[in-house]
Design an enzyme around this catalytic site. Structure first.
Site, short mmCIF file in Angstrom:
data_model
loop_
_atom_site.label_atom_id
_atom_site.label_comp_id
_atom_site.label_asym_id
_atom_site.label_seq_id
_atom_site.Cartn_x
_atom_site.Cartn_y
_atom_site.Cartn_z
N ALA A 119 4.33 -75.03 45.59
CA ALA A 119 3.49 -74.54 46.45
C ALA A 119 2.42 -73.61 45.18
O ALA A 119 2.72 -72.70 44.34
CB ALA A 119 3.62 -74.19 47.76
N GLY B 288 7.85 -76.52 46.47
CA GLY B 288 7.21 -77.97 48.19
C GLY B 288 7.28 -79.11 46.85
O GLY B 288 6.92 -80.12 47.38
N GLU C 186 10.21 -81.29 47.52
CA GLU C 186 10.37 -81.77 48.77
C GLU C 186 8.98 -82.64 49.47
O GLU C 186 9.52 -83.41 50.34
CB GLU C 186 10.19 -79.66 49.36
N GLU D 68 12.74 -70.91 45.35
CA GLU D 68 12.18 -69.85 46.49
C GLU D 68 13.12 -68.65 46.32
O GLU D 68 12.03 -67.15 46.78
CB GLU D 68 11.66 -70.98 47.66
#
Length: 260
Positions: free
Chosen positions: A66, A112, A115, A135
Site C-alpha cells: 500500500a 496490500g 492481500e 505490516e
C-alpha cells in the site's frame, strides 16, 4: 473508460487488468483502489467477459504494498475506516465477484499486494515472485483481509509465522504451502494464465458464479455453506445454461453456453 493508474484490455471472452504504477512498484493508493473497483464492476456487468486476469506492470512487482504516505498520520478512527472501506470497495468485492479472477503474480506481492492477490479466486506466480505481509515491521497489522485469507490458504501456523516475522515466501515456497497454484517462468506467466482462463471460459458462467458463491460461504461466520450449496445447485436447474449443458451432453456435442 480511461484510467490513470490501471490498464484494461479485453479479448473475445476475457479481460486483463494491469496495475500501472511501475515507478511506485504498483503500490496501492486510494485512487488505484477506486479505479480497480470501477474496472471490475464494469467487467462483471459485461456478460461476454468470462474470466479476468489481474497483474502488475513491469517485471519487478505485482503490487509491492500500500502507499504508506497516504495513511502514515491517520488516527485510530481513520485507520479503521481505511480498512473497512478498502475491504468493501475492492478486496471483498473481488472475492465475491461472479466472474473468476486469476492473479498473475509477477514479482513482489507484499502487504496490500498479497492481500489483493489473495482476494482473487486463485493465483499463478512467476519464478521471481516474492510474497509476504510485512505490516508488523511498520507497527500495524494487515488490514485488507490478510489475517483472514492467509490462514485459509496456508494454515494458521504458517500464517502466524509469516505475519509475526514479516518474512517473505519464494514462489516455490508459496506453491508448496498452497498460496499459489502454479509457478511458471515470468515470460510465460500471462500466456499460462490465459490458457487456464480459456478452459474456464468454455464452461457455464452461471454455474461458475454459483460455485464461487457456494465455496465462499464455507469461509463466512454464521453462514451454512452446505445450505448455500443446495440453494445454488437448485438455481442452476432454472437456467438456460443447465438446459444447454445437459442437452449437449445427451446429444454428444460441445455445449454453447450463453450465461443465462
Amino acid at each position: 473508460m480511461n484510467y490513470e493508474n490501471i490498464l484494461v484490455t479485453t479479448e473475445i471472452n476475457s479481460a486483463s487488468v494491469t496495475i500501472n504504477r511501475p515507478t511506485k512498484l504498483n503500490a496501492l493508493n486510494k485512487a488505484t483502489i477506486l479505479e480497480l473497483h470501477e474496472a471490475f464492476k464494469t467487467l462483471e456487468n459485461n456478460k461476454e467477459i468470462r474470466v479476468i486476469i489481474l497483474t502488475g506492470s513491469g517485471d519487478k512487482a505485482f503490487v509491492a504494498g500500500a502507499d504508506i504516505s497516504e495513511f502514515a498520520n491517520f488516527s485510530v478512527t481513520e485507520g479503521a475506516e481505511l480498512a473497512e472501506q478498502g475491504q468493501a470497495v475492492l478486496f471483498d468485492f473481488i472475492e465475491n465477484l461472479g466472474t473468476p479472477v486469476i492473479a498473475a503474480v509477477n514479482g513482489f506481492a507484499l502487504g496490500g499486494g498479497l492481500e489483493l492477490a489473495m482476494s482473487c479466486h486463485f493465483r499463478v506466480a512467476s519464478e521471481n515472485a516474492k510474497m509476504g505481509l510485512p505490516e508488523v515491521s511498520l507497527g500495524v497489522i494487515p488490514g485488507y483481509g490478510g489475517t483472514q485469507r492467509l490462514p485459509q490458504l496456508v494454515g494458521k501456523g504458517k500464517a502466524l509465522e509469516m505475519i509475526m516475522s514479516a518474512g517473505m515466501l519464494t514462489a516455490d515456497e508459496a506453491k508448496a504451502y498452497g498460496l499459489v497454484n502454479y509457478v511458471v517462468p515470468q515470460a510465460e506467466l500471462l500466456e499460462f494464465c490465459n490458457s487456464i482462463g480459456q478452459k474456464i471460459a468454455r464452461n457455464s458462467p452461471v454455474a461458475i458464479s454459483q460455485a464461487i458463491k457456494a465455496i465462499n460461504a464455507n469461509f463466512k461466520d454464521g453462514v451454512n455453506g452446505y445450505k448455500t450449496e443446495i440453494e445454488a445447485f437448485g438455481k442452476c436447474f432454472g437456467t438456460a445454461d443447465f438446459k444447454e449443458g445437459t442437452t449437449a451432453f445427451l446429444e454428444k456435442r460441445k455445449p454453447d453456453f450463453k450465461g443465462l
